[in-house]
Design a protein around this motif. Structure first.
Motif, short mmCIF file in Angstrom:
data_model
loop_
_atom_site.label_atom_id
_atom_site.label_comp_id
_atom_site.label_asym_id
_atom_site.label_seq_id
_atom_site.Cartn_x
_atom_site.Cartn_y
_atom_site.Cartn_z
N TYR A 1 -20.48 -3.05 11.91
CA TYR A 1 -21.01 -1.30 12.70
C TYR A 1 -21.18 -0.31 11.29
O TYR A 1 -21.36 0.39 11.74
CB TYR A 1 -19.66 -1.43 13.71
CG TYR A 1 -19.26 -2.22 14.59
CD1 TYR A 1 -20.19 -2.26 15.44
CD2 TYR A 1 -18.56 -3.61 14.42
CE1 TYR A 1 -20.05 -2.97 16.90
CE2 TYR A 1 -19.00 -4.19 15.49
CZ TYR A 1 -18.89 -4.40 17.22
OH TYR A 1 -19.17 -4.75 17.66
N PRO B 1 -23.40 0.51 9.10
CA PRO B 1 -24.88 0.33 9.29
C PRO B 1 -24.93 1.46 10.51
O PRO B 1 -25.58 1.78 10.24
CB PRO B 1 -25.21 -0.33 8.60
CG PRO B 1 -24.30 -1.85 8.70
CD PRO B 1 -23.26 -1.40 9.07
N ILE B 2 -24.21 0.75 11.50
CA ILE B 2 -24.91 1.52 12.68
C ILE B 2 -24.14 3.18 12.74
O ILE B 2 -25.50 4.26 13.43
CB ILE B 2 -24.10 0.72 14.00
CG1 ILE B 2 -25.54 -0.79 14.14
CG2 ILE B 2 -24.74 1.02 15.36
CD1 ILE B 2 -24.17 -1.86 15.29
N THR C 1 -28.69 -4.70 19.52
CA THR C 1 -29.85 -3.18 19.19
C THR C 1 -30.28 -2.54 20.07
O THR C 1 -30.40 -1.07 20.53
CB THR C 1 -30.41 -3.39 18.17
OG1 THR C 1 -30.36 -4.06 17.35
CG2 THR C 1 -31.42 -2.41 18.05
N CYS D 1 -21.43 -6.16 18.43
CA CYS D 1 -22.27 -6.57 17.18
C CYS D 1 -21.79 -7.97 16.04
O CYS D 1 -20.69 -7.09 15.82
CB CYS D 1 -22.86 -5.37 16.55
SG CYS D 1 -24.38 -5.75 15.45
N CYS E 1 -23.29 -9.28 13.76
CA CYS E 1 -23.78 -8.85 12.65
C CYS E 1 -23.72 -8.37 11.17
O CYS E 1 -23.56 -8.07 10.64
CB CYS E 1 -25.44 -9.12 12.55
SG CYS E 1 -26.14 -10.29 14.35
N THR E 2 -23.19 -7.30 12.41
CA THR E 2 -23.92 -5.74 10.82
C THR E 2 -22.22 -5.25 10.88
O THR E 2 -21.71 -4.85 9.85
CB THR E 2 -24.50 -4.02 12.06
OG1 THR E 2 -23.47 -4.00 12.44
CG2 THR E 2 -25.70 -4.89 12.16
N HIS F 1 -31.48 1.67 7.24
CA HIS F 1 -29.94 1.18 7.28
C HIS F 1 -29.59 0.11 7.00
O HIS F 1 -27.99 0.28 7.71
CB HIS F 1 -29.25 2.56 8.09
CG HIS F 1 -28.57 4.23 7.77
ND1 HIS F 1 -28.28 4.75 6.63
CD2 HIS F 1 -29.67 5.31 7.21
CE1 HIS F 1 -28.27 6.08 6.15
NE2 HIS F 1 -29.44 6.04 7.13
N PHE F 2 -30.84 -0.33 7.68
CA PHE F 2 -31.04 -1.91 8.03
C PHE F 2 -28.90 -2.18 9.17
O PHE F 2 -28.45 -2.82 9.04
CB PHE F 2 -29.93 -2.70 6.54
CG PHE F 2 -31.14 -2.29 5.63
CD1 PHE F 2 -32.04 -3.36 5.80
CD2 PHE F 2 -31.03 -1.30 4.34
CE1 PHE F 2 -33.85 -3.10 4.48
CE2 PHE F 2 -32.13 -1.61 4.11
CZ PHE F 2 -33.14 -1.99 3.58
N ALA F 3 -29.90 -1.06 9.94
CA ALA F 3 -28.79 -1.45 11.08
C ALA F 3 -28.15 -2.69 12.71
O ALA F 3 -27.45 -2.10 13.44
CB ALA F 3 -28.37 0.05 11.69
N LEU F 4 -29.33 -3.00 11.31
CA LEU F 4 -29.80 -4.65 13.16
C LEU F 4 -30.23 -5.90 11.89
O LEU F 4 -30.81 -5.95 11.08
CB LEU F 4 -31.12 -4.25 14.07
CG LEU F 4 -31.96 -4.38 13.61
CD1 LEU F 4 -33.26 -4.68 14.41
CD2 LEU F 4 -32.66 -2.67 13.18
N GLN F 5 -29.62 -6.97 12.58
CA GLN F 5 -29.70 -8.12 11.67
C GLN F 5 -30.68 -8.54 12.61
O GLN F 5 -31.91 -8.76 12.87
CB GLN F 5 -28.56 -8.59 11.28
CG GLN F 5 -27.93 -7.76 10.18
CD GLN F 5 -26.85 -8.57 9.69
OE1 GLN F 5 -26.79 -9.47 9.29
NE2 GLN F 5 -25.93 -7.33 8.70
#
Ligand code: FES
Ligand code: FES
Length: 168
Positions: free
Chosen positions: A147, A149-150, A111, A142, A144-145, A102-106
């Motif tokens: 949230y 996608p997390i 993470t 976070c 970047c995301t 899910h690309f839950a981190l950039q």
């Protein structure tokens, strides 16, 4: 018995990801510093150092805890689990797989802490709903995301852990 001073180094023993370790630290050495600098377990990140960002979250006897708010001596005799203890070799956990899918981190800075919180959540509450997931994530910052996608990754991982359809 002489009183310890702030510079006295003493051994502290705990289990780290299932293996016994002993570190020699001062009374005021933080658990984050013991993990990163004494043991070399740098998967645990340090952001604010004030218990705010959640980046340093590890599991202490199965419960998520801010390692920047714990003294290494408080870990004596405990079972400490860090992000290094999740995957078995190259085999990622369902949660890690879902984060990747899910690309839950950039940048990934947040993470490790988030994974440890969600892993603990699903251990004690395998059917955690979205509200419970968001509540658990509320202690993590976070930048970047956004949230979304997390949360989606967490829902996917929950479904996989429960053995149901991934996108239920
Ligand atoms: S580094 Fe521990 S909460 Fe931010
Ligand atoms: S992915 Fe960069 S802070 Fe969360």
């Amino acid at each position: 018995m002489p009183r310890l001073t702030k510079d006295d180094v003493q051994p502290v023993g705990f289990k780290l990801n299932g293996r016994p370790v002993v570190v020699r630290v001062t009374p005021r050495t933080l658990l984050t510093d013991a993990l990163r600098h004494e043991i070399g377990a740098t998967g645990t990140h340090v952001g604010c150092e004030h218990g705010v960002c959640g980046a340093c979250t590890v599991q202490v006897d199965g419960e998520p805890a801010r390692a920047c708010l714990m003294l290494a001596h408080q870990a004596d005799g405990c079972d400490i689990r860090t992000v290094e203890g999740l995957a078995q070799g190259d085999a990622l956990t369902p949660l890690q797989e879902a984060f990747r899918a899910h690309f839950a981190l950039q940048c990934g800075f947040c993470t490790a802490g988030i994974l440890m919180t969600l892993d603990a959540l699903f251990s004690r509450q395998p059917d955690a709903d979205e509200d419970a997931i968001r509540e658990a994530l509320s202690g993590h910052l976070c930048r970047c995301t956004g949230y979304a996608p997390i949360v989606q990754a967490a829902l996917t991982a929950r479904n996989r852990i429960k053995g149901g359809p991934i996108d239920a």
